[in-house]
Scaffold this active site. Sequence first.
Site, PDB file in Angstrom:
ATOM      1  N   HIS A   1       0.841  -1.196   0.000  1.00 23.81           N
ATOM      2  CA  HIS A   1       0.000   0.000   0.000  1.00 23.81           C
ATOM      3  C   HIS A   1       0.881   1.253   0.000  1.00 23.81           C
ATOM      4  O   HIS A   1       1.267   1.749   1.074  1.00 23.81           O
ATOM      5  CB  HIS A   1      -0.912   0.006   1.224  1.00 23.81           C
ATOM      6  CG  HIS A   1      -1.836  -1.174   1.300  1.00 23.81           C
ATOM      7  ND1 HIS A   1      -1.402  -2.418   1.696  1.00 23.81           N
ATOM      8  CD2 HIS A   1      -3.161  -1.287   1.008  1.00 23.81           C
ATOM      9  CE1 HIS A   1      -2.431  -3.260   1.659  1.00 23.81           C
ATOM     10  NE2 HIS A   1      -3.500  -2.603   1.249  1.00 23.81           N
TER      11      HIS A   1
ATOM     12  N   HIS B   1      -3.888   3.615  -3.652  1.00 15.26           N
ATOM     13  CA  HIS B   1      -4.044   3.169  -2.261  1.00 15.26           C
ATOM     14  C   HIS B   1      -3.318   1.851  -2.006  1.00 15.26           C
ATOM     15  O   HIS B   1      -2.524   1.750  -1.061  1.00 15.26           O
ATOM     16  CB  HIS B   1      -5.530   3.000  -1.915  1.00 15.26           C
ATOM     17  CG  HIS B   1      -5.767   2.310  -0.606  1.00 15.26           C
ATOM     18  ND1 HIS B   1      -5.815   2.977   0.593  1.00 15.26           N
ATOM     19  CD2 HIS B   1      -5.950   0.996  -0.305  1.00 15.26           C
ATOM     20  CE1 HIS B   1      -6.019   2.106   1.570  1.00 15.26           C
ATOM     21  NE2 HIS B   1      -6.111   0.894   1.054  1.00 15.26           N
TER      22      HIS B   1
ATOM     23  N   GLU C   1     -17.610  -1.767  25.020  1.00 16.15           N
ATOM     24  CA  GLU C   1     -16.965  -3.077  25.147  1.00 16.15           C
ATOM     25  C   GLU C   1     -15.796  -3.252  24.179  1.00 16.15           C
ATOM     26  O   GLU C   1     -14.745  -3.794  24.549  1.00 16.15           O
ATOM     27  CB  GLU C   1     -17.984  -4.202  24.923  1.00 16.15           C
ATOM     28  CG  GLU C   1     -19.025  -4.342  26.028  1.00 16.15           C
ATOM     29  CD  GLU C   1     -20.260  -3.508  25.789  1.00 16.15           C
ATOM     30  OE1 GLU C   1     -21.225  -3.665  26.565  1.00 16.15           O
ATOM     31  OE2 GLU C   1     -20.256  -2.694  24.831  1.00 16.15           O
TER      32      GLU C   1
ATOM     33  N   HIS D   1     -30.178 -11.366  26.147  1.00 17.33           N
ATOM     34  CA  HIS D   1     -29.138 -11.342  27.165  1.00 17.33           C
ATOM     35  C   HIS D   1     -28.693 -12.737  27.598  1.00 17.33           C
ATOM     36  O   HIS D   1     -27.841 -12.858  28.482  1.00 17.33           O
ATOM     37  CB  HIS D   1     -29.617 -10.566  28.399  1.00 17.33           C
ATOM     38  CG  HIS D   1     -29.602  -9.079  28.216  1.00 17.33           C
ATOM     39  ND1 HIS D   1     -30.266  -8.453  27.192  1.00 17.33           N
ATOM     40  CD2 HIS D   1     -28.975  -8.097  28.924  1.00 17.33           C
ATOM     41  CE1 HIS D   1     -30.068  -7.142  27.285  1.00 17.33           C
ATOM     42  NE2 HIS D   1     -29.290  -6.905  28.320  1.00 17.33           N
TER      43      HIS D   1
END
Length: 661
Positions: free
Chosen positions: A25, A259, A408, A470
């Site tokens: 790259h 790129h 998280e 949950h």
Amino acid sequence: MDSNLSVATVRALVIDMINKANSGHPGMALGSAPALYTLFTKELRVFCEDSKWENRDRFVLASGHASALLYSLLHLSGFDVSMDDLKQFRQWQSKTPGHPEMRITDGVDCSSGPLGQGIPTAVGMAMAEKFLATKFNKDGYNIVDHYTYVLCGDGDLQEGVTYEGSSLAGHLALGKLIVLYDSNNVQLDGPISMAFSEDVKKRFEAMNWQVIDVKDGEDLGALAKALKKAKREKFKPSLIINHTVIGKGSINEGTSKVHGAPLGEEDGRRAKDSYGFKYDEDFYVPDEVYKDFKKNAITRSKRAYNKWQKLMAKYAKNFPDDYAAYKQAMSGKVIFDEKPLLKSFEDVDEEATRNTSLKCIQEVAKQVPTFMSGCADLASSTKTTIKGEDRFSPENYGGRNMYFGIREFAMVCIMNGIMLHGGMKIAAGGFLVFSDYFKAALRMSCLQELPIILPLSHDSIAVGEDGPTHQPVEQLAGLRSMVDLLVIRPADAYETACAWKIAIEAETEPTAIILTRQGVKNCTHATYDDVIKGAYIVGHEEDELEGIIIAAGSEVSLALEGQKKLFAMGHKGVRVVSMPCTELFDAQNAEYKESVLPDRIRARMAVEMGTDFGWYKYVGLDGFVMSVRTFGSSAPASRVIKEYGFDSDHIVRNYLRLFEK
């Protein structure tokens, strides 16, 4: 010395590496070469002769695809990255892989690749610097005193986890965190305007960051001033928006075409000419460029290194106990005595393992002064708070309770950064079902061999009323499938304490400790020697062995109840095996595994309140797994468990069916 020639040489090496590999790259690597050259020669304090120097500045290449740029700078800065290593870019077992890997390449502080994780990982490094400085520095003895730098790109700023980490960094006033943002307005598929139009400056300022604009990414003087300004700000992390041209010098500069594709010989030559690099030889470094880096990168850093070594010698003499504690912390080695915990359980009949884990955390905190515990806004449920300790905050960076907020993914990235920095042990909890949010970061924990600890509670359908959203079903199987992760699901208090010993003493393996919300009987009286083997006989047969029931977690006590009923029915050859950790059991020798699960015994059953995925490895195709095959239901835990058939009577019936085949 001509700094422009040095920048041109760095760019030429990038072009040559990618062309020779026919892979890589060049875009960002060419665009950010002036910025990283300025950082490495003006500000970054790293020493090639001691690349793990404890007080070095940390550098994270968030956009890991620009690795050719980093390798070129490491080579020129004297690290163990030779010209031959540059020529082996992206090749089998080379020191210069496609994306930086910290255990492969000298001078690399962090493995990187998945966009977005770099900044939150760096946040963890900056937090560790603050914590250790607060704990060990004395007046006139700043033995922990360094910066954390990041190079990121437009892609990083489109990932949500970047903002999770950046928001927390601003909240915590991490003034020694400095991010260089390569703003070239191009990504792989085209202009970023196709998908991204927000005002980055305003967003970061809203998150309590200092934002500095460098209008011309080729202006070395402006870049140097920006870095100086960033270092002067003590209470805000800094974002330097560096406006660059992707693939600078290529005929395709400024477009997505450059790129991730080699420039090729013709375009590479054109680019080199545009930099004023007139040398025809590939992989060529003029002597004056080596001299530039020798003076401004190597010698400058060596002076800082020698000054720190002298300071440490005085510190050791004047504060011998603190010096010993500091060196012990930086070694990463811990010996944990679990025996006081085990003894305390003798009078406890039943307890949720999340509550036992809380007791373990207190004992770990007592024995390990640089241990920090945290959570993703669930401390009252996951039981992760160190009692009597403050919160880690700008008011007290020595606080040992970390509140990550409902972040998280960033939480585990930050934990990785803390462990990469060194000197600390970190645990942070959440609900098991939410582990899906952070698995990408946990994969990086495993890849980098970072022994983070994840106490994850609410481990099954026994969560109850919160319902299927949950109640974890497939999460255990997902975690167990991850390479080099220890997943320990303890059956009771005894196994929980032993799990914590394994986790806190681990030097290379991350550990997830899976914990119950509901009370479980203390049924095993397990020792460390039992749990470290991953599985062991918890309920011995009373007659010739005829069948085996394997269980984990809260289901072990159910299996033992079922065994008693089977004994009463005359089936005294039933064995119960507790398997808290499949990974540890799989690592045992054949003799031990045969002693626990004899191959000749084909009547086998596993019991776990989750998916059956993975269990047939242990029971065989002719065995049976009592499992959960739906996403659970909302009701009181006792009702859910009953409706899904997890009781001793079902264990008996299912076991007896093994003999009907």
